[in-house]
Design a protein around this motif. Sequence first.
Motif, PDB file in Angstrom:
ATOM      1  N   ARG A 185      -7.322  -5.865   4.700  1.00 37.24           N
ATOM      2  CA  ARG A 185      -6.067  -5.789   3.954  1.00 37.24           C
ATOM      3  C   ARG A 185      -6.358  -5.388   2.517  1.00 37.24           C
ATOM      4  N   LEU A 186      -5.513  -4.511   1.968  1.00 41.65           N
ATOM      5  CA  LEU A 186      -5.656  -4.096   0.576  1.00 41.65           C
ATOM      6  C   LEU A 186      -5.259  -5.241  -0.346  1.00 41.65           C
ATOM      7  N   LYS A 187      -5.976  -5.372  -1.442  1.00 41.21           N
ATOM      8  CA  LYS A 187      -5.741  -6.470  -2.375  1.00 41.21           C
ATOM      9  C   LYS A 187      -4.427  -6.318  -3.125  1.00 41.21           C
ATOM     10  N   ASP A 188      -4.148  -5.115  -3.610  1.00 42.75           N
ATOM     11  CA  ASP A 188      -2.997  -4.921  -4.492  1.00 42.75           C
ATOM     12  C   ASP A 188      -1.742  -4.420  -3.791  1.00 42.75           C
ATOM     13  N   ASP A 189      -1.879  -3.983  -2.554  1.00 40.36           N
ATOM     14  CA  ASP A 189      -0.725  -3.533  -1.774  1.00 40.36           C
ATOM     15  C   ASP A 189      -0.740  -4.278  -0.450  1.00 40.36           C
ATOM     16  N   ASP A 190       0.427  -4.650   0.031  1.00 37.93           N
ATOM     17  CA  ASP A 190       0.492  -5.374   1.300  1.00 37.93           C
ATOM     18  C   ASP A 190       0.385  -4.386   2.455  1.00 37.93           C
ATOM     19  N   LEU A 191      -0.777  -3.714   2.525  1.00 40.94           N
ATOM     20  CA  LEU A 191      -1.056  -2.728   3.554  1.00 40.94           C
ATOM     21  C   LEU A 191      -2.351  -3.098   4.261  1.00 40.94           C
ATOM     22  N   PHE A 192      -2.449  -2.702   5.537  1.00 41.37           N
ATOM     23  CA  PHE A 192      -3.603  -3.041   6.355  1.00 41.37           C
ATOM     24  C   PHE A 192      -4.225  -1.768   6.928  1.00 41.37           C
ATOM     25  N   LEU A 193      -5.560  -1.723   6.966  1.00 40.61           N
ATOM     26  CA  LEU A 193      -6.236  -0.676   7.722  1.00 40.61           C
ATOM     27  C   LEU A 193      -6.007  -0.946   9.200  1.00 40.61           C
ATOM     28  N   ILE A 194      -5.689   0.089   9.958  1.00 40.67           N
ATOM     29  CA  ILE A 194      -5.282  -0.113  11.348  1.00 40.67           C
ATOM     30  C   ILE A 194      -6.466  -0.565  12.215  1.00 40.67           C
ATOM     31  N   PRO A 195      -6.248  -1.565  13.089  1.00 42.47           N
ATOM     32  CA  PRO A 195      -7.283  -1.962  14.040  1.00 42.47           C
ATOM     33  C   PRO A 195      -7.347  -1.023  15.236  1.00 42.47           C
ATOM     34  N   THR A 196      -6.282  -0.253  15.431  1.00 43.93           N
ATOM     35  CA  THR A 196      -6.155   0.700  16.532  1.00 43.93           C
ATOM     36  C   THR A 196      -4.932   1.559  16.267  1.00 43.93           C
ATOM     37  N   ALA A 197      -4.928   2.784  16.829  1.00 45.12           N
ATOM     38  CA  ALA A 197      -3.764   3.656  16.650  1.00 45.12           C
ATOM     39  C   ALA A 197      -2.528   3.126  17.362  1.00 45.12           C
ATOM     40  N   GLU A 198      -2.703   2.138  18.216  1.00 44.11           N
ATOM     41  CA  GLU A 198      -1.557   1.481  18.857  1.00 44.11           C
ATOM     42  C   GLU A 198      -0.527   1.056  17.814  1.00 44.11           C
TER      43      GLU A 198
END
Length: 419
Positions: free
Chosen positions: A216-229
């Motif tokens: 998870r990004l520290k400054d934005d509530d965004l996540f790197l995807i665990p899968t393209a699902e």
Amino acid sequence: MLDLKLLREQPELIREALKKRGANMLLDGLIRLEQERRQLITAIEERRREQKHASDEFARQKGVNTIAAPANLKTLSEDIKQQERRLQAVEEALGRERAHVPNIPHSSVPVGDAKANQVVRTVGQKPSHAFAPKTHLELADQLGLMDFERAAKIAGSHFPLFTGRGARLERALINWMLDVQTKEHGYTELSPPYLVNRGSMFSTGQLPKFEEDMYRLKDDDLFLIPTAEVPVTNFHRDEILEEAKLPLTYTAYTACFRREAGSYGKETKGLVRVHQFDKVELVKFTTPETSYDELERLVKNAETILQRLELHYRVVCLSTGDLSFAAAKCYDLEAWAPGLNQWLEVSSCSNFEAFQARRANIRYREAKTKKVAHVHTLNGSGVALARTLICLLETHQRADGRVVIPGPLRPYLDGQDLL
């Protein structure tokens, strides 16, 4: 997301399903919240009818007399606002509780823990080498395909770095797999973002349960995807699809990122367990009536890749205790790695039924009745690169340490037949 109608009408069915999963969850609080929610909705509707009647009566009398608005109109209005605030609080609490309840296993899923997993079929013969087969680590080092030391310098442990012919082989596999799924199996290709918002992660069931396993990004509530699902399923979030267009099928290549927090007691060197890996994903949106037929087709689509790579593999139906949080039924495809002397999971093909669709608000309009209902969502790897590459290298190695390139990949490697 748990079906509230099922909770109201068949709570014992849910309790039994959770028991089969090995999930010891108490439903009493959830049932009470749903009962209160229904009671509040009924009470608010009744108060609104009373309010409308009183308002209409006041308007009728005002036409002939000069009178003040009756006190009960103000009382009714305040009562409705109070009950709406309570309803909002109950719905929020209900949503939080529902978010932690896993999906209900399909009746065909074997009951038990991982030991109850059933091998549906085994395809091909186990590779036989007239020499002691090397592991993919040994082969990659010998052939200059990967550099784990420099990967660790750049990013840390358990990140891959493909070099030279290794990088070219990885790219060839990705392009070939996408071509098979789009040109032969009719999937529409997407190229989605690798970062997604919290709503997208919630929709597919990664949140809130698995947040510690995600980057998870520290400054934005965004996540790197665990899968393209995740991004592909959310492609139709908050939409109503037309039944005539179903099934909708999509494929996407992405890198995948998983912290796998707390899993390091079972770490393995090489590509078996890495934080970043490549995958071609398959996603389907179907009607409830066709979803299990589509699941079987999905498995076959993924199997095509393993068959053409001439890998020995098996299809395993996972038991209730081994299902993922969101799945109602899942098949794992496991390929044989001769150097490691073990089966490796290279694909999981799942039917989530309406579980994800309720979270993501993905519905369809029935052609005849025009009623709106939730779609069923399915996904599977078609396939995951890291472990498939392990099996490819270890299966097709020769005594001299070189590796035979499977026929379908050669056009993507300028006709090269050996590594």
